[in-house]
Design an enzyme around this catalytic site. Structure first.
Site, PDB file in Angstrom:
ATOM      1  CE  LYS A  21      -3.807  -2.354   1.908  1.00  0.00           C
ATOM      2  NZ  LYS A  21      -5.136  -2.696   3.017  1.00  0.00           N
ATOM      3  CD  GLN A  77      -3.845  -4.431   6.089  1.00  0.00           C
ATOM      4  OE1 GLN A  77      -3.887  -3.243   5.560  1.00  0.00           O
ATOM      5  NE2 GLN A  77      -4.028  -5.579   5.526  1.00  0.00           N
ATOM      6  CG  ASP A 105     -10.236  -0.377   4.608  1.00  0.00           C
ATOM      7  OD1 ASP A 105      -9.726  -0.829   3.675  1.00  0.00           O
ATOM      8  OD2 ASP A 105      -9.584  -0.419   5.947  1.00  0.00           O
TER       9      ASP A 105
HETATM   10  N1  L34 Z   1      -8.297  -2.496   6.841  1.00  0.00           N
HETATM   11  N2  L34 Z   1      -7.463  -4.911   6.102  1.00  0.00           N
HETATM   12  C1  L34 Z   1      -8.302  -3.497   5.718  1.00  0.00           C
HETATM   13  N3  L34 Z   1      -8.397  -3.241   4.650  1.00  0.00           N
HETATM   14  C2  L34 Z   1      -8.096  -4.119   3.234  1.00  0.00           C
HETATM   15  O1  L34 Z   1      -8.077  -3.830   2.421  1.00  0.00           O
HETATM   16  C3  L34 Z   1      -7.451  -5.257   3.830  1.00  0.00           C
HETATM   17  N4  L34 Z   1      -7.008  -6.274   3.162  1.00  0.00           N
HETATM   18  C4  L34 Z   1      -7.356  -7.815   3.533  1.00  0.00           C
HETATM   19  C5  L34 Z   1      -6.521  -7.966   4.700  1.00  0.00           C
HETATM   20  N5  L34 Z   1      -6.922  -6.848   5.612  1.00  0.00           N
HETATM   21  C6  L34 Z   1      -7.209  -5.612   5.305  1.00  0.00           C
HETATM   22  C7  L34 Z   1      -5.954  -6.145   2.262  1.00  0.00           C
HETATM   23  O2  L34 Z   1      -5.235  -5.129   2.020  1.00  0.00           O
HETATM   24  C8  L34 Z   1      -6.515  -8.328   2.292  1.00  0.00           C
HETATM   25  N6  L34 Z   1      -5.765  -7.418   1.731  1.00  0.00           N
HETATM   26  C9  L34 Z   1      -4.602  -7.511   0.466  1.00  0.00           C
HETATM   27  C10 L34 Z   1      -3.871  -6.446   0.139  1.00  0.00           C
HETATM   28  C11 L34 Z   1      -2.876  -6.726  -0.794  1.00  0.00           C
HETATM   29  C12 L34 Z   1      -2.596  -8.052  -1.135  1.00  0.00           C
HETATM   30  C13 L34 Z   1      -3.353  -9.160  -0.648  1.00  0.00           C
HETATM   31  C14 L34 Z   1      -4.325  -8.792   0.398  1.00  0.00           C
HETATM   32  C15 L34 Z   1      -1.520  -8.273  -2.123  1.00  0.00           C
HETATM   33  O3  L34 Z   1      -0.814  -7.216  -2.437  1.00  0.00           O
HETATM   34  N7  L34 Z   1      -1.334  -9.417  -2.745  1.00  0.00           N
HETATM   35  C16 L34 Z   1      -0.278  -9.842  -3.607  1.00  0.00           C
HETATM   36  C17 L34 Z   1       0.672 -10.866  -3.050  1.00  0.00           C
HETATM   37  C18 L34 Z   1       1.060 -10.363  -1.709  1.00  0.00           C
HETATM   38  C19 L34 Z   1       2.260 -11.546  -1.011  1.00  0.00           C
HETATM   39  O4  L34 Z   1       3.213 -11.832  -1.822  1.00  0.00           O
HETATM   40  O5  L34 Z   1       1.851 -11.832  -0.079  1.00  0.00           O
HETATM   41  C20 L34 Z   1      -1.181 -10.628  -4.714  1.00  0.00           C
HETATM   42  O6  L34 Z   1      -0.406 -10.478  -5.882  1.00  0.00           O
HETATM   43  O7  L34 Z   1      -2.063 -11.124  -4.688  1.00  0.00           O
END
Ligand code: L34
Length: 284
Positions: free
Chosen positions: A52, A96, A119
């Site tokens: 982020k 988060q 959010d």
């Molecule tokens: N308050 N909490 C709040 N807002 C959110 O919108 C979230 N979420 C979920 C968990 N808690 C939260 C996220 O940000 C899930 N989430 C989230 C954000 C980014 C990624 C995955 C989940 C992400 O960047 N995923 C990458 C891989 C990351 C890795 O290597 O672990 C992807 O390519 O899917």
């Protein structure tokens, strides 16, 4: 063979648009700012928060991180949120999730000013989404919709099935599909004939939180399959809620994990933060 909808590519386009609009705001003396609060040291949350911050830097936002220790008290967290609510440099506030178990998530969500709730978790924003009159959309469901739109896939009149009924993903996801005139079913742990219900879906969204939960026998030939799950396997690899290898040959479109919905969640957060900055400056 399904066509892959790349969250990497679609999210890059969204960030590009946000960046261009951010430049326009800056030319008018408005510099959007996002505050991200992270409590404790959950390694997955750390990765997401870092992503982020990276996205903020890319689109030109100010980002402030508040990394609080695991033993932070409810009072301390609420007092930080109160400060950020009153800080004019901060347009968006995100805490988060999940929080350590001694903290009250609901109270934290309620404490964030709805105008800064990027959010869209605050009850007032949830209510607005329900009636279809909103400024902020929850990032993950909005990201899924953006992926569907990027391929020109029509939702109108389609059988849409969402697996999972969380407040963060499942419920708002169903609502957004409904806004686009889909015929929507929400499945969950008590659903009878889950397999049959899923196999009738033209558009199937998996948000269960169980690795490889959706298998080929649950998928209609030619269905559009969107995978919200991010599960860590024992070998450290990431894996979605969909058994990709068996489902991919059957679907018409499918999203990968990683590189699917995850990056979209972050791109939509950028969009919401831009919107928050506009709103707070009387531009929307
Ligand atoms: N308050 N909490 C709040 N807002 C959110 O919108 C979230 N979420 C979920 C968990 N808690 C939260 C996220 O940000 C899930 N989430 C989230 C954000 C980014 C990624 C995955 C989940 C992400 O960047 N995923 C990458 C891989 C990351 C890795 O290597 O672990 C992807 O390519 O899917």
């Amino acid at each position: 063979m399904a066509k892959l909808i790349s969250g990497k590519e679609v999210s890059a386009k969204v960030r590009e648009e946000v960046k261009a609009q951010c430049e326009q705001l800056k030319a008018r003396g408005i510099h959007p700012g996002l505050a991200v609060i992270i409590v404790g040291d959950d390694p997955a949350s750390r990765v997401y928060v870092n992503n982020k911050k990276k996205a903020c830097a890319e689109v030109g936002f100010i980002s402030e991180e508040y990394a609080l220790p695991q033993q932070t008290t409810q009072e301390e967290l609420l007092s930080l949120i109160n400060e950020l609510n009153n800080n004019p440099k901060i347009n968006g506030i995100l805490c988060q999730l999940p929080l350590p178990s001694h903290l009250d998530e609901k109270a934290v969500i309620n404490a964030i000013s709805p105008e800064k709730d990027v959010d869209a978790f605050h009850p007032s924003n949830v209510g607005k989404i329900m009636i279809g009159d909103y400024h902020f959309l929850p990032c993950t469901p909005a990201g899924v919709m953006e992926m569907i739109k990027s391929e020109g896939i029509e939702v109108k009149g389609k059988n849409c099935v969402v697996i999972g009924r969380s407040n963060i993903v499942g419920k708002p996801m169903a609502m957004l599909l409904l806004h686009e005139h889909g015929t929507v079913t929400i499945c969950h742990s008590r659903t009878k004939n889950l397999k049959e219900v899923c196999a009738a879906a033209d558009i199937l969204v998996a948000a269960v939180g169980k690795a490889k939960f959706v298998t080929a026998d649950m998928v209609k030939p030619g269905a559009v399959v969107l995978d919200v799950g991010i599960n860590r396997l024992e070998n450290g690899k990431l894996c979605g809620d969909v058994d990709f290898d068996s489902v991919e040959p059957k679907a018409s479109y499918i999203t990968p994990v990683p590189g699917g919905v995850g990056p979209m969640t972050i791109a939509m957060l950028m969009k919401n933060t831009l919107m928050a900055a506009k709103l707070q400056n009387g531009l929307e």
